[in-house]
Design a protein around this motif. Structure first.
Motif, mmCIF file in Angstrom:
data_model
loop_
_atom_site.group_PDB
_atom_site.id
_atom_site.type_symbol
_atom_site.label_atom_id
_atom_site.label_comp_id
_atom_site.label_asym_id
_atom_site.label_seq_id
_atom_site.Cartn_x
_atom_site.Cartn_y
_atom_site.Cartn_z
ATOM 1 N N SER A 159 9.729 13.614 1.511
ATOM 2 C CA SER A 159 8.509 13.925 2.243
ATOM 3 C C SER A 159 7.426 14.154 1.205
ATOM 4 C CB SER A 159 8.744 15.180 3.083
ATOM 5 O OG SER A 159 7.515 15.590 3.655
ATOM 6 N N GLN A 160 6.313 13.449 1.346
ATOM 7 C CA GLN A 160 5.255 13.480 0.329
ATOM 8 C C GLN A 160 5.879 13.189 -1.040
ATOM 9 O OE1 GLN A 160 2.444 13.484 1.646
ATOM 10 N NE2 GLN A 160 2.721 14.514 3.609
ATOM 11 N N ASN A 161 5.681 14.108 -2.020
ATOM 12 C CA ASN A 161 6.263 13.818 -3.334
ATOM 13 C C ASN A 161 7.539 14.628 -3.603
ATOM 14 O OD1 ASN A 161 5.205 16.289 -3.718
ATOM 15 N ND2 ASN A 161 3.653 15.659 -5.230
ATOM 16 N N GLN A 162 8.206 15.043 -2.530
ATOM 17 C CA GLN A 162 9.457 15.789 -2.704
ATOM 18 C C GLN A 162 10.649 14.975 -2.206
ATOM 19 O OE1 GLN A 162 9.446 19.753 -1.209
ATOM 20 N NE2 GLN A 162 7.952 20.421 -2.758
ATOM 21 N N LEU A 163 11.746 15.106 -2.931
ATOM 22 C CA LEU A 163 12.956 14.404 -2.503
ATOM 23 C C LEU A 163 13.782 15.312 -1.589
ATOM 24 C CD1 LEU A 163 12.014 12.559 -4.726
ATOM 25 C CD2 LEU A 163 14.364 12.346 -5.528
ATOM 26 N N ARG A 164 14.368 14.710 -0.555
ATOM 27 C CA ARG A 164 15.182 15.495 0.376
ATOM 28 C C ARG A 164 16.658 15.155 0.271
ATOM 29 N NH1 ARG A 164 11.346 17.358 4.233
ATOM 30 N NH2 ARG A 164 10.111 18.627 2.836
ATOM 31 N N ALA A 165 16.928 13.886 0.022
ATOM 32 C CA ALA A 165 18.338 13.481 -0.028
ATOM 33 C C ALA A 165 18.499 12.209 -0.853
ATOM 34 C CB ALA A 165 18.866 13.244 1.386
ATOM 35 N N ILE A 166 19.648 12.104 -1.489
ATOM 36 C CA ILE A 166 19.992 10.880 -2.201
ATOM 37 C C ILE A 166 21.378 10.470 -1.744
ATOM 38 C CG2 ILE A 166 20.347 9.799 -4.458
ATOM 39 C CD1 ILE A 166 18.626 12.038 -5.665
ATOM 40 N N TRP B 148 0.824 -1.201 0.000
ATOM 41 C CA TRP B 148 0.000 0.000 0.000
ATOM 42 C C TRP B 148 0.863 1.260 0.000
ATOM 43 C CZ3 TRP B 148 -1.682 4.148 2.937
ATOM 44 C CH2 TRP B 148 -2.910 4.711 2.514
ATOM 45 N N ASP B 149 1.849 1.301 0.862
ATOM 46 C CA ASP B 149 2.717 2.473 0.967
ATOM 47 C C ASP B 149 3.464 2.753 -0.320
ATOM 48 O OD1 ASP B 149 1.959 2.953 3.485
ATOM 49 O OD2 ASP B 149 3.622 1.844 4.411
ATOM 50 N N LEU B 150 4.051 1.718 -0.880
ATOM 51 C CA LEU B 150 4.862 1.883 -2.086
ATOM 52 C C LEU B 150 3.985 2.366 -3.242
ATOM 53 C CD1 LEU B 150 7.730 1.644 -3.051
ATOM 54 C CD2 LEU B 150 7.299 -0.742 -3.630
ATOM 55 N N MET B 151 2.797 1.759 -3.349
ATOM 56 C CA MET B 151 1.870 2.190 -4.398
ATOM 57 C C MET B 151 1.549 3.662 -4.243
ATOM 58 S SD MET B 151 1.417 -0.214 -6.256
ATOM 59 C CE MET B 151 2.153 -1.766 -5.925
ATOM 60 N N GLN B 152 1.283 4.035 -3.005
ATOM 61 C CA GLN B 152 0.858 5.411 -2.790
ATOM 62 C C GLN B 152 1.993 6.387 -3.077
ATOM 63 O OE1 GLN B 152 -0.257 6.953 1.096
ATOM 64 N NE2 GLN B 152 -2.380 6.979 0.340
ATOM 65 N N LEU B 153 3.205 5.983 -2.664
ATOM 66 C CA LEU B 153 4.363 6.839 -2.935
ATOM 67 C C LEU B 153 4.549 6.990 -4.437
ATOM 68 C CD1 LEU B 153 6.914 8.384 -2.175
ATOM 69 C CD2 LEU B 153 8.117 6.196 -2.044
ATOM 70 N N MET B 154 4.493 5.873 -5.141
ATOM 71 C CA MET B 154 4.686 5.912 -6.592
ATOM 72 C C MET B 154 3.621 6.781 -7.245
ATOM 73 S SD MET B 154 7.347 4.292 -7.543
ATOM 74 C CE MET B 154 8.456 4.213 -6.163
ATOM 75 N N HIS B 155 2.393 6.616 -6.761
ATOM 76 C CA HIS B 155 1.284 7.392 -7.306
ATOM 77 C C HIS B 155 1.507 8.872 -7.077
ATOM 78 C CE1 HIS B 155 -2.845 8.998 -7.594
ATOM 79 N NE2 HIS B 155 -2.835 8.211 -8.672
ATOM 80 N N ALA B 156 1.963 9.212 -5.879
ATOM 81 C CA ALA B 156 2.214 10.617 -5.556
ATOM 82 C C ALA B 156 3.313 11.174 -6.459
ATOM 83 C CB ALA B 156 2.606 10.751 -4.089
ATOM 84 N N LEU B 157 4.376 10.384 -6.638
ATOM 85 C CA LEU B 157 5.504 10.853 -7.453
ATOM 86 C C LEU B 157 5.100 11.009 -8.916
ATOM 87 C CD1 LEU B 157 8.299 8.709 -5.789
ATOM 88 C CD2 LEU B 157 8.166 11.211 -5.774
ATOM 89 N N GLN B 158 4.180 10.141 -9.354
ATOM 90 C CA GLN B 158 3.739 10.218 -10.752
ATOM 91 C C GLN B 158 3.055 11.548 -11.064
ATOM 92 O OE1 GLN B 158 1.222 6.810 -11.432
ATOM 93 N NE2 GLN B 158 2.926 5.417 -11.037
ATOM 94 N N GLN B 159 2.509 12.188 -10.037
ATOM 95 C CA GLN B 159 1.792 13.443 -10.269
ATOM 96 C C GLN B 159 2.743 14.594 -10.569
ATOM 97 O OE1 GLN B 159 -1.400 12.726 -10.461
ATOM 98 N NE2 GLN B 159 -0.716 10.722 -9.708
#
Lengths: 207, 791
Positions: free
Chosen positions: A178-185, A36-47
């Motif tokens: 955080s949400q659909n933003q990247l903070r660090a790689i 569920w989490d991964l799907m939601q993260l991917m979905h958020a990033l897709q936007q």
């Protein structure tokens, strides 16, 4: 023993839910762990249609007795264009567009163009980052074992290459956000070299 | 049988035996250089040799299609693994690691001997410090990951220097570690056969191996059943062309033989005589081959295939003899009657073809000699051998009816003559309207390769990034080391032009194998171990490198300083192939061919090469050379045809002793050639070089018609038999060449078409124009049938 009817129905529903977003052939092992989490993260990033920000990178290279620090800007345009412009200490530009990498840099600012697959040392890193930005679970799943921890407000996605060609060079890629933003790689290479990149995304990008 | 005839038979059999003996030892050559002008420039010779025998000629491009990309990639890997086990292939590349490993290893291991960056100032304290500063910059950059592993061995970046010239080259799209077309519908492989492209049997065997290996791979890979293999490359074309040629030639000659045999059986009503009719042409071909073999030391494949077409008129000799023999008449008596005409007809053709002897092209000269000797032998067999072999009571029972349509033409010749003149005028005007612009300048139309195959070839080359090379720098040197040194000099001329974007890049042999002198200079530029270490320590000052990092560098430099010099044998197969294509020995000289990529400013490159003052170094534009060669052919063909025509007129003046009679023979021939040319160029059609050969054949065959008609003066039994023989000969010729024109192979089609139209026209024009008026002939009084026709 045959399963009872309601149980079979439930299993079928679960199976459908698991299988839908991925390509049927790919076996989403990581997805099964926290679907569920991964799907939601991917979905958020897709936007995210485009994003940009500033970065500071700190590299530890085993050949050197001091870390290398650089900074510059990052930008991403969905679905497959990524640009990293280093401003300090020396100007340099890295563009991944589709299958092609263009680098401009070096003492005489030469341009190098090559295919993503030509150099797994680089390809293995940038493909993971780009696929994450794009919310492209199919590609991520093809090349990496995935582990997602944390929650939507503060998540951490760990990518570990599957292919022996990649594991020769890349040990892990840790992306936090955080949400659909990247903070660090943070990346760790197989020879122990590391890179820690912190990102501050610009506000007001198309989302 | 009288003694004279027995003697003739004996001599004939002896000659045949001798010819067979000579032919048995003949060397057949398919080298296209025989069709280069004797005065060919060095560039033309080098390039032709390259096309014939060079590495490019061994290239086989493969595509696997009809399956999913992942399946195609698996098939590519499987096929490559199989092919790499076959000794027929020198190199198999499909984009996987094994494709490049050999070259990469060679460049890496020998970088200090190969890299132009190795010079004394590079290894001073300042030079090393600058190199290390550059390395530090690279490590911090995104390219750091690429150089990290090699840096401890190669801080001066010699590998990068070596690979830089290759950086601009387009590389094929890669998926799952192998090459795929950009749309991923086709996996791509690049194979080099060991056999040269002109060795068609070996190429065919190599292709059969590839097919067998592909079938095996298709069975081994899951889901690969619908996949198929497409092939291209010079060897593939050669094999296909030969197969098509063989198929067309055998199919059409079989058909033509059947048609001709049908006609002749109808006319002769005798199988024995039908077979006898083949003796002149068969003897002619044998004698001609033997003569060419003795005269030139070899027989060219084209002479062999083509010569028989040129002496096709000798089939007519027997037809004239057999058909003109009337009931109760003997073949010997008939021969005595027609021999002067037959002889003059054969001589006309011989004189016409003899112009070819003076050709600047060895191949044309061979064809000339072939037709001269072939026709002489055929005429001699007709004269001395045939009559004694014809059954005594033979006459061509079915021939009479054949003459009927032509007799009609002859009867109405008074008003048909102006019609022929008008046609010829119209043809000449139509030709003049083209303003000399009727030559086909498109070389690809001369190519026997079908358009679809050419498109596939272009597609595969494009996707594989095999450049379509047009510009070259070529030179020659007696000594290999000097050739390599010269190639280093040429490299120095071209380098700045690449920097100024006049061209994208180039390949020189010295990049793979520097001259011994240069290798020694590079070794001398490397400091000894202690000096290097001392300088390096100084150079490291102020830089954050770990001190123990560069131990591998010291070891590698020390090894390179005393390594044996590189030779040709040290190169891995793929690079060896490339070297052999750039530097090869021929006729005791080392030829160097430097292909230039992406030339944007050919004029500037040419000027730079000339300005360099290097003797005998030539800049070559392949397209221009081909055009030049084609123009030489056209010029030569037109000139030979003109000389041949003049020679024929002179011969006829001697033979017929009357300009008026000569005109009666020459006019219909000229009209036939003009009208044929006009018909061929109708609607924007163009004349090919092959059609000129066709024109020559029209004159050779048609002149016989004219000479016979020119003796025609009435409609006696003898006369109508004479007409029947011409009609019969013409029907055989038109059907044979007409069938040939159905072939898709340009050379067969063009000649077939031209000769079929031209000889058919010659028949009618000759009947209308050459046939005399009655009053002109002393014997006319004997057979006055139509007094109204006499002028």
């Amino acid at each position: 023993m045959r399963p009872s009817r309601p149980a079979a129905r439930l299993a079928a529903a679960l199976w459908t839910a698991l299988a839908v977003p991925t390509v049927a052939a790919a076996q989403p092992a990581a997805a099964a762990a926290s679907p569920w989490d991964l799907m939601q993260l991917m979905h958020a990033l897709q936007q995210v249609k485009s994003a940009s920000g500033r970065f500071t990178e700190r590299k530890t290279v085993h050949l050197l007795n001091a870390p290398l620090v650089s900074s510059g800007t990052l930008s991403y345009v969905a679905p497959d264009r990524m640009q990293k412009v280093t401003l300090s200490p020396v100007p340099e530009r890295f563009v991944l567009d589709g299958d092609q990498i263009t680098m401009v840099g070096g003492p005489d600012q030469q341009t190098h163009t090559f295919a993503l697959t030509d150099y797994p040392q680089i390809g293995g890193l940038v493909e993971g980052i780009r696929a994450t930005l794009a919310g492209d679970l199919t590609t991520l799943d093809r090349y990496y074992d995935l582990r997602l921890t944390g929650d939507a407000a503060s998540w951490e996605l760990l990518l570990q290459p599957k292919d022996s060609k990649l594991t020769r060079f890349v040990k892990s890629i840790r992306i936090t956000g955080s949400q659909n933003q990247l903070r660090a790689i943070d990346t760790e290479e197989s020879d122990g070299d590391r890179s820690e990149m912190s990102i501050v995304e610009d506000a007001g990008d198309a989302r | 049988m009288p003694a004279r005839r027995r003697l003739a038979l004996g001599v004939w059999l002896l000659v045949i035996a001798l010819c067979v003996a000579v032919i048995a030892r003949t060397r057949l050559q398919t080298d296209m250089t025989a069709f280069l002008p004797r005065s060919a420039s060095m560039a033309q010779q080098v390039l032709t040799e390259q096309v014939r025998n060079g590495v490019a000629s061994r290239l086989i491009l493969l595509g696997i299609e009809g399956a999913k990309p992942a399946t195609l990639a698996a098939l590519s890997k499987s096929l490559a693994a199989r092919l790499r086990h076959d000794t027929a292939f020198a190199d198999v590349a499909n984009g996987d690691d094994a494709s490049l490993a050999g070259a990469r290893e060679f460049f890496w291991r020998n970088r200090y001997l190969l890299s132009p960056g190795v010079a004394a100032d590079r290894f001073t304290v300042a030079g090393l410090h600058a190199a290390l500063e550059g390395d530090l910059g690279l490590l911090g950059s995104d390219m750091g990951a690429l150089i990290k592993d090699s840096l401890p061995h190669d801080p001066t970046g010699e590998l990068l220097t070596l690979l830089r010239p290759l950086a601009g080259m387009k590389r094929p799209h890669n998926r799952d570690g192998v090459w795929l077309s950009p749309d991923e519908n086709r996996a791509l492989l690049l194979v080099h056969a060991r056999a040269a492209g002109f060795d068609i049997d070996a190429q065919q065997a190599a292709l059969a191996l590839i097919d067998a290996d592909f079938q095996a791979s298709r069975q081994a890979v899951a889901g690969a059943a619908p996949a198929r293999l497409v092939e291209s490359g010079p060897g593939v074309f050669a094999v296909q062309t030969r197969a098509t040629m063989k198929r067309d030639a055998s199919r059409f000659s079989l058909l033509a033989t059947a048609v001709a045999a049908g006609l002749l059986v109808y006319a002769y009503r005798s199988a024995r005589v039908l077979l006898l009719g083949l003796l002149p042409v068969a003897t002619g071909a044998l004698a001609a081959l033997a003569a060419v073999s003795l005269g030139f030391g070899f027989v060219h494949g084209i002479t062999l295939g083509f010569g028989v077409t040129l002496i096709g008129e000798s089939v007519d000799y027997a037809i004239y003899l057999f058909t003109q023999t009337a009931r109760g008449d003997s073949a010997a008596a008939t021969l005595a009657r027609i021999w002067p005409t037959l002889r003059l007809g054969a001589l006309t053709s011989i004189v016409g073809f003899s112009a070819m002897l003076f050709s600047g092209f060895v191949g044309f000269a061979q064809l000339g000699l072939f037709s001269i000797i072939g026709l002489i032998a055929a005429a001699a067999v007709t004269r001395f051998v045939l009559p004694s072999l014809v059954p005594a009571e033979f006459f061509a029972a079915g021939a009479g009816a054949l003459a009927v349509p032509l007799l009609g033409v002859i009867r109405h010749r008074r008003w048909l003559r102006p019609a022929v003149a008008v046609l010829a005028m119209a043809g000449a005007m139509a030709l003049a309207a083209h303003r000399g612009n009727f030559w086909d300048e498109d070389l690809t139309k001369l190519s026997p390769i079908p358009a679809a195959e050419q498109t596939l070839d272009r597609q595969l080359r494009h996707d594989l990034g095999v450049p379509d090379l047009r510009y070259f720098v070529v030179f020659r040197n007696a000594d290999e080391q000097q050739a390599l040194a010269e190639s280093e000099a040429v490299s120095a001329i071209l380098e700045p032009l690449v920097a100024r974007h006049a061209l994208g890049g180039f390949d020189v042999p010295s990049r793979l194998l520097p001259s011994d002198q240069t290798q020694r200079q590079r070794q001398a530029a490397l400091p000894d171990a202690d000096t290097l270490r001392a300088r390096f320590d100084q150079a490291l000052a102020g830089l954050p490198f770990r001190p123990d990092t560069f131990a591998p560098f010291f070891a590698d430099v020390a090894a390179a300083k005393h390594a044996p010099l590189l030779t040709r044998a040290d190169l891995p197969p793929a690079l060896r192939l490339q070297l052999d294509s750039l530097l090869f020995k021929r006729n005791n000289a080392w030829n160097v061919v430097v292909p230039l990529r992406d030339v944007t400013d050919p004029g500037r490159v040419d000027a730079a090469v000339i300005a360099s003052g290097q003797p005998d170094v030539a800049f070559v534009d392949l397209d221009r050379e081909s055009d030049r060669l084609l123009h030489t052919y056209q010029h030569e063909a037109t000139m030979l045809a003109s000389i041949g025509s003049i020679a024929i007129v002179i011969l006829l003046l001697f033979g017929l002793r009357s300009p008026r009679r000569v005109a009666a023979v020459v006019a219909p021939l000229a009209a036939a050639v003009i009208v044929t040319a006009a018909l061929l160029t109708l609607g924007g059609g163009k004349l090919s070089i092959f059609m000129v050969v066709g024109f020559l054949l029209i004159v050779a065959v048609g002149s016989n018609y004219c000479l016979f008609f020119e003796r025609q003066y009435g409609e006696s039994e003898t006369q109508s038999r004479s007409v029947a023989s011409i009609v019969l000969a013409n029907l055989c010729t038109v059907s044979a060449y007409g069938l040939m024109s159905l072939s898709g192979i340009p050379v067969l089609h063009d000649i077939g078409m031209t000769v079929a139209i031209g000889t058919f026209l010659s028949l009618f024009f000759a009947a209308a124009v050459s046939t005399r008026g009655l009053a002109n002939h002393p014997a006319a009084a004997e057979s006055i049938r139509h007094p109204a026709e006499s002028p």
